[in-house]
Design an enzyme around this catalytic site. Structure first.
Site, PDB file in Angstrom:
ATOM      1  N   GLU B  69       0.851  -1.205   0.000  1.00 29.33           N
ATOM      2  CA  GLU B  69       0.000   0.000   0.000  1.00 29.33           C
ATOM      3  C   GLU B  69       0.884   1.252   0.000  1.00 29.33           C
ATOM      4  OE1 GLU B  69      -1.525   2.787   3.073  1.00 29.33           O
ATOM      5  OE2 GLU B  69      -2.550   0.921   3.607  1.00 29.33           O
ATOM      6  N   HIS B  70       1.922   1.259   0.836  1.00 29.10           N
ATOM      7  CA  HIS B  70       2.856   2.394   0.841  1.00 29.10           C
ATOM      8  C   HIS B  70       3.567   2.523  -0.509  1.00 29.10           C
ATOM      9  CE1 HIS B  70       3.480   3.717   5.217  1.00 29.10           C
ATOM     10  NE2 HIS B  70       2.446   2.900   5.245  1.00 29.10           N
TER      11      HIS B  70
END
Lengths: 428, 461
Positions: B69-70
């Site tokens: 996600e990052h």
């Protein structure tokens, strides 16, 4: 989550598209009323604020303002707290106490259908005007408050926030936090006197938004404020003096150091606010596009959360840069953050940064006012701090007018190295 | 419940009632597009939800869903690292993402004119993410800092992590979403790449748009952007059902704090069938009777009445992909201990088992459910979250109204029956208890990060 929303939520106010019609009048009680009429949803939001925040705590009684606001619904008129909470729940209404540094009061959200609305407003009026502050509830909430303070005193984030406020506001009410002794000394008479003195109609600010007409809003404001106490003469807060530069280190076993640095900076309504707001966007208010985020997080992986903000208050509110990083690298991270600040102070925003900041602040207005809840926040802030009624309409032009020179000069005036205080909790 | 009915009627007459809205279309590649028109303000929420979360990870790479996600903000073949954020910010918007056990979701809230751009960017990073070892090495350190902040230095988070790790032996909910620190330290950029290749495909995602839009236009725009992406076969998902628990489990966490903390979790059924699973709704209402606002039983009886608790709460989320838990938790008031609080919490369950609940308690809960639905209309994000979360657990948004209707139809007898069945004499066999044993901060040793300092590679690219 990629970014903690709470950190950004501090990144302060911005604006609104033209066209929100704020109506303003004085109730016959003297209360100032601010109103936005909108009938799309059957919801009514009301907030009543008084200059009765924690800055008005008497010496040795820190926590009184917050306990007073918190205990308004612990009993009022003939009703006990259980009855009040049952009646609110029975109509789906939500009432909450608010205490900040400057203001305290209550918010109410209710369905706008006549039956629910009238009952909810009746309860709001009752707790606002005739609180009984029962001894039992006071003893209980005092004990809970003390336990919460003892607990907070073990948490590095809470310790850092408390020590930072104390360090940048030495000897000023803005720097005082509730303590075990001060809360323990609060008596029922203190609450009653605080309410009598500070919750007066003449100093009340009533904000109303939702599914009622102007005539109904007038009647609501009249009814809510008619029976408020007369109040004592308004207490004037002492002026804020700037602290000398210092570093405060607090030992703690946490894995991360909590680093804050800053100083008292700007009042609500100060002309420097707009240059500071626009400049801070590029420094540390604009999330991933800010210099602090790029240098501390994106380039070096030092921190998950790093930010800066100006929080204007009635008197000089804080400017703060904050970050958390594993304790072994706290000194390095602080050094980078200081260099970013110094670089920004020296050269200010680039043309590209300035344009990007303005674009976000101006084009983003639409989504900062796209709900009644968000608008209520602006309404109550404009009302309480006496900002122009045209604040939202003026916002784009004020932002657009800011130059890089304005930013540099405002920062130079407000963020002086000789007054910067650093607090490090859990450093090595 | 006359008042309930009147309110319900009024709530259903709100503009844009669910009957005609949202609108839905499925693209040829399998991606569903759900659009809810809400014209109150000239803004729009744009979200893409992937049906892949921490529960789909394997041991040894816990946390990879969240790390990826990052990494999704680190650029594609066409868009440089950080560029996505810059474009959103310049449009006057804000963006973020979140990872849960069940899903990973990305969103932007923007002035409506920016929507097509958001759709193009989000579609681009669904297929063309550029993952480099340099960007990964720097970002995984950020995630470790996030874990330190959210978990390592947060005693109650440590208790919840221990609670789930103890409650589940086989089911993946035993692993924390953010990942174990050791797994983060040994994660490689290839782990993140593999995760992306496995799960980031249009046929594993759905698009949600709520705001000032025309749904036909959004459908057309979706065809032009997401519609160009190719569907891919997805990895098989094993059920990983938890074997039956055979006795109470207890776990203690020592951490610097003042107040102890207690969390109890019973394994209970999740919602599988909106039409027939009455028990899940009864459990949801039971949680409301205990903890639905100030007038509910736990704040009333334990915090205010007996003054045993500094705080006390109950929770149940039946709309999950995996296993459901019913939780009770709280901090004892000063002068009281966790054992006393545990007894008191159990007594509250016993009273409902033995004496049932009152009609008026239920009426209050149901009124609050209706009011919450009305208040939710004030926030486009809240409306998008409601649909997104419900869909993520395998339901269709069309059934959400039915779910509300079922909740409102729960009877006192059903609540009592659920309490008897799930919190009766043998219920300890499905119970896990986690306790925070507070360590005075003077006695706690500073937490060294020496290991991660060695493992953390130098940033730079």
């Amino acid at each position: 989550m990629r970014l903690l929303i709470a950190a950004l939520a501090m990144a302060l106010s911005a604006a609104v598209q033209a066209g929100v019609k704020i109506e303003h009048w004085l109730a016959s009680s003297g209360a100032r009323v601010y109103f936005v009429e909108t009938h799309v949803l059957p919801i009514l939001d009301v907030e009543i604020d008084f200059p009765a925040g924690s800055a008005y705590d008497p010496a040795g009684k820190a926590g009184l303002a917050s306990l007073t606001a918190g205990l308004l619904d612990a009993g009022a008129g003939d009703l006990d707290e259980e009855t009040i909470s049952e009646r609110l729940a029975g109509i789906g209404a939500r009432m909450g106490g608010v205490t900040e540094g400057d203001r305290a009061g209550l918010t109410l959200r209710t369905l706008a259908y006549p039956r629910e609305r009238d009952e909810a407003l009746g309860l709001l009026k009752l707790v606002m005007t005739r609180p009984t502050f029962p001894d039992g509830a006071l003893a209980r909430e005092r004990a809970r408050g003390i336990a919460a303070i003892r607990e907070a005193d073990t948490r590095p984030d809470a310790i850092a926030a408390k020590r930072f406020a104390a360090a940048i506001y030495p000897g000023h009410p803005y720097g005082v936090s509730p303590a075990v002794d001060s809360v323990g000394s609060i008596k029922r008479d203190d609450l009653a006197a605080f309410h009598r003195n500070h919750y007066s109609a003449a100093r009340a600010v009533v904000s109303i938004i939702g599914d009622v007409t102007r005539a109904e809003a007038e009647a609501i404001a009249e009814s809510l404020t008619r029976d408020l106490p007369a109040g004592s003469p308004e207490t004037m807060l002492p002026p804020v003096s700037l602290p000398a530069a210092a570093t405060v280190k607090v030992a703690h076993p946490a894995s991360q150091s909590h680093v804050h640095f800053g100083l008292p900076a700007v009042r609500r309504g100060d002309p420097d606010y707009f240059p500071l707001l626009v400049g801070n966007y590029s420094l540390g208010g604009g999330g991933f596009v800010s210099r602090l985020m790029k240098e501390v997080r994106e380039k070096r992986g030092y921190a998950y959360s790093v930010y800066s903000y100006f929080a204007p208050r009635k008197l000089e509110g804080p400017f703060e840069i904050g970050l958390q990083t594993k304790r072994e690298q706290a000194a390095d991270a602080l050094k980078v953050a200081n260099e970013v600040l110094a670089g920004f102070m020296k050269d200010g925003p680039t043309d590209a940064e300035l344009a990007a900041a303005k674009k976000n602040l101006i084009d983003g207005m639409a989504l900062r006012i796209d709900s009644n809840a968000k608008l209520l926040g602006y309404l109550s802030t404009i009302g309480f701090f006496g900002l122009p009624l045209t604040y939202l309409d003026d916002f784009p032009a004020k932002v657009a007018a800011v130059t890089a020179k304005d930013v540099r000069e405002a920062f130079a005036r407000r963020v002086r190295a000789e007054n910067l205080v650093t607090v490090i909790v859990a450093g090595d | 419940m006359n008042m309930n009915k009147a309110l319900l009627l009024a709530a259903l007459l709100l503009p844009g009632s669910l009957l005609a809205n949202p609108h839905e279309k499925q693209l040829a590649n399998g991606m569903r597009v759900i659009v809810k028109e809400d014209r109150r303000a000239p803004t729009v929420v744009h979200m893409v939800w992937y049906r892949a979360g921490a529960m789909d990870e394997k041991d040894g790479t816990s946390g990879v869903a969240h790390v990826l996600e990052h990494m999704m903000f680190k650029g594609t073949e066409k868009v440089k690292a950080g560029e996505f954020n810059r474009i959103v910010a310049e449009a006057g918007g804000r963006d973020n993402a979140f990872t849960s056990q069940d899903y990973t979701a990305y969103f932007q809230i923007v002035p409506k004119a920016a929507l097509p751009r958001m759709m193009a960017l989000e579609a681009d990073r669904m297929a063309n993410l550029r993952l480099t070892s340099g960007e990964f090495a720097s970002e995984v350190k950020v995630v470790m800092e996030e874990r330190r902040m959210r978990t390592e230095d947060n005693p109650q988070s440590l208790v919840h992590e221990a609670l789930y790790a103890a409650a589940f032996r086989a089911h993946p909910y035993r692993r924390p979403i953010i990942g174990w620190m050791d797994d983060l330290e040994h994660m490689t950029w290839q782990d993140a790449r593999d995760w992306y290749r496995h799960w980031y495909a249009p046929n594993n995602a759905y698009l949600l748009v709520v705001g000032d839009v025309d749904h036909q236009q959004v459908f057309r725009e979706a065809e032009r952007t997401y519609g160009r992406l190719k569907a891919r076969p997805l990895p098989a998902r094993k059920p990983q059902n938890e074997p039956e628990q055979a006795g109470v489990k207890r776990v203690t966490v020592k951490a610097p704090a003042k107040l102890p903390y207690l969390a109890m979790a019973w394994k209970v059924p999740r919602l599988k069938d909106v039409d027939h699973d009455r028990e899940s709704f009864a459990l949801e209402v039971l949680a409301g009777v205990l903890d639905g606002g100030d007038a509910a039983r736990l704040p009333r009886n334990l915090v205010r009445g007996r003054k045993l608790a500094q705080s006390a709460g109950a929770g149940y989320d039946g709309t999950v992909r995996g296993e459901a838990l019913f939780t009770l938790s709280g901090q004892p008031a000063e002068g009281h201990g966790v054992a006393e609080l545990e007894t008191a919490l159990r007594e509250e369950l016993r009273r409902i088992r033995d004496e049932g609940v009152k009609e008026e308690e239920l009426a209050r809960i149901k009124t609050q459910i209706i009011a919450s639905q009305v208040y939710k209309r004030d926030s486009m994000m809240a409306q998008a979250m409601e649909i997104g979360h419900f869909e993520a657990s395998g339901f269709h948004w069309r059934d959400y109204d039915k779910l509300l209707e079922k909740l409102r139809s729960v009877t006192p007898e059903e609540v009592q029956a659920a309490a008897r069945k799930y919190f009766g004499d043998d219920s300890d066999d499905r119970l896990t208890v986690a306790v925070l044993d507070p360590l005075p901060i003077e006695q706690a040793k500073p937490k060294s990060n020496a290991k991660s300092a060695v493992a953390g590679r130098h940033a730079g690219h």
